[in-house]
Design an enzyme around this catalytic site. Structure first.
Site, PDB file in Angstrom:
ATOM      1  N   ARG A  57      10.623   5.133   6.095  1.00 22.04           N
ATOM      2  CA  ARG A  57       9.944   3.930   6.581  1.00 22.04           C
ATOM      3  C   ARG A  57      10.888   2.741   6.529  1.00 22.04           C
ATOM      4  NH1 ARG A  57       4.735   4.537   2.559  1.00 22.04           N
ATOM      5  NH2 ARG A  57       3.613   6.180   3.678  1.00 22.04           N
ATOM      6  N   ARG A  64       2.950  -5.747  -1.345  1.00 19.05           N
ATOM      7  CA  ARG A  64       1.548  -5.670  -0.928  1.00 19.05           C
ATOM      8  C   ARG A  64       0.692  -6.582  -1.799  1.00 19.05           C
ATOM      9  NH1 ARG A  64       1.365   0.324   0.552  1.00 19.05           N
ATOM     10  NH2 ARG A  64       3.563   0.871   0.707  1.00 19.05           N
ATOM     11  N   ASP A 134      -3.747  -2.254  -1.872  1.00 12.34           N
ATOM     12  CA  ASP A 134      -2.423  -1.639  -1.905  1.00 12.34           C
ATOM     13  C   ASP A 134      -1.928  -1.293  -0.511  1.00 12.34           C
ATOM     14  OD1 ASP A 134      -0.838  -1.516  -4.111  1.00 12.34           O
ATOM     15  OD2 ASP A 134      -1.058   0.635  -4.420  1.00 12.34           O
ATOM     16  N   ASN A 135      -2.819  -1.377   0.474  1.00 11.84           N
ATOM     17  CA  ASN A 135      -2.441  -1.088   1.855  1.00 11.84           C
ATOM     18  C   ASN A 135      -2.464  -2.341   2.721  1.00 11.84           C
ATOM     19  OD1 ASN A 135      -2.062   1.615   1.307  1.00 11.84           O
ATOM     20  ND2 ASN A 135      -4.140   2.197   1.880  1.00 11.84           N
ATOM     21  N   ASP A 144       0.970   1.865   5.640  1.00 13.06           N
ATOM     22  CA  ASP A 144       0.346   3.075   5.117  1.00 13.06           C
ATOM     23  C   ASP A 144      -0.552   3.751   6.162  1.00 13.06           C
ATOM     24  OD1 ASP A 144       0.114   4.651   2.492  1.00 13.06           O
ATOM     25  OD2 ASP A 144      -1.948   4.549   3.209  1.00 13.06           O
TER      26      ASP A 144
END
Length: 381
Positions: A57, A64, A134-135, A144
């Site tokens: 990635r 985040r 967290d995303n 994500d």
């Protein structure tokens, strides 16, 4: 320990989103590891060995909302400040040296970017599937790619995530609201650095106030209207799309061919785009909408060629439907990567006609409605 299945989905989708003009992380490469990985795809006690893979990635940062949250929850305020200062200095340097005002300004910019991201997701029919803190990227990027999906038949209540099937918290029509919830958590995490709730509350309130005008403007662009459409008209259209089980991508792309002087002729396109077995029941409602739409286009007196070109810049012809990704995954698991490459090439130009790819401008096949990987997915997808 990722598997080839999920890695292909992320590799294709993150690049598809970039070329759709949606802020996103990117995929630099996709490689097999040579290992086998145990996965229980639907958490139902049926684990299987799958081919391991790695997606490399790429993004300016992977910081985040959750990175700030954990320091606040643990009361590690020194680390919280270090992270905020790092974020400002490296990714928002125009805000100046970190201080109270800069932290407030950071929250404002992250909020604005997040709202724009939600509007872009709505524009192309993307559903993330797992919008926890967290995303959520501190830069307003799509991050994500797990159990995501694309709206096919227009359903604001649809979620691609099997573990969200009951509550539907992350459904298409709720993503902007969940964005606001996540921003509230980020505001709470930044509060120890600001020690004043009012500016954070004001920024969150502005998110709520700004959403509807931005949504209406986005929908007006999809409709090819220079002036903002009436809110009731947009609401009525969205209800009608839902009742008609209309394929979102096909409907809006076909709408660029609409003839304001012959609105009844568009009915054939509607039938082609509907998953409903009885679309003719809604003929009176569609005729009512198309008549109003035609009058709006006449009032704007816009050149049709110009309108078509502008609509085709915001309404993609090709998106990564889940069944397409699954076909590529099935082939790749047998050692054939040609379909992965074909889809990748197509998704580089999602707004172009690409006659050689016309077969992908079609409704989801009937077999894909319930096939694993084509309808709903788990977080192990």
């Amino acid at each position: 320990l990722a598997v080839l299945r999920s890695s292909i989905r992320e590799y294709l989708c993150s690049e598809a989103m970039f070329h759709l003009g949606v802020p996103t992380t990117r995929a630099l490469s996709l490689a097999l590891t040579g290992d086998e990985v145990v996965r229980d795809m639907f958490y139902n006690g049926n684990p299987e060995l799958e081919r391991g893979a790695i997606v490399c990635r790429a993004a300016p940062t992977f910081v985040r909302f959750g990175n700030f949250q954990i320091f606040m929850v643990r009361q590690e305020l020194e680390n919280l400040k270090k992270l905020a200062d790092y974020t400002i200095r490296h990714f928002y340097p125009h805000l100046g040296e970190p201080n109270k005002e800069a932290y407030i300004a950071l929250f404002r910019e992250v909020t604005e970017r997040t709202l724009d991201l939600m509007i872009n997701w709505e524009r192309v029919g993307f559903v993330h599937g797992v919008m926890n803190t967290d995303n959520m990227s501190i830069m307003g990027l799509t991050i994500d790619y797990g159990p995501y999906g694309w709206l096919e038949d227009y359903d604001p209540n649809w979620t691609p995530n099997t573990t969200d099937a009951g509550q539907r918290r992350y459904r298409y029509g709720n993503q902007a609201a969940i964005g606001a919830w996540n921003l509230m958590q980020l505001g709470n995490a930044l509060y120890p650095l600001i020690k004043e709730a009012e500016p954070l509350e004001e920024i969150l309130e502005n998110y709520q106030i700004s959403y509807l005008p931005k949504h209406i403007r986005m929908m007006s662009d999809k409709l090819g209207l220079k002036a903002a459409a009436d809110t009731d008209l947009v609401v009525d259209l969205e209800k009608l799309l839902h009742k008609s089980e209309m394929d979102m991508t096909m409907f809006f792309r076909n709408l660029s061919t609409f003839d304001k002087n012959a609105p009844d002729e568009f009915w054939t396109k509607l039938e082609e785009s509907s998953y409903s077995e009885t679309p003719e029941k809604l003929i009176p409602e569609w005729n009512g909408f198309l008549k109003i739409y035609a009058e709006m286009l006449k009032a704007e007196n816009r050149d049709k060629t110009e309108r078509t070109a502008e609509m085709n810049k915001v309404n993609p012809k090709y998106v990564l439907r889940n069944y397409m990704a699954q076909l590529a995954i099935d082939a790749a698991n047998e050692g054939d990567n040609s379909l992965v490459s074909e889809l990748f090439d197509m998704l580089l130009k999602p707004y172009e006609e690409q006659p050689e790819m016309q077969k992908y401008f079609a409704k989801r096949p009937a077999w894909a409605k319930t096939k694993a990987g084509c309808s709903m997915l788990s977080c192990s997808s």
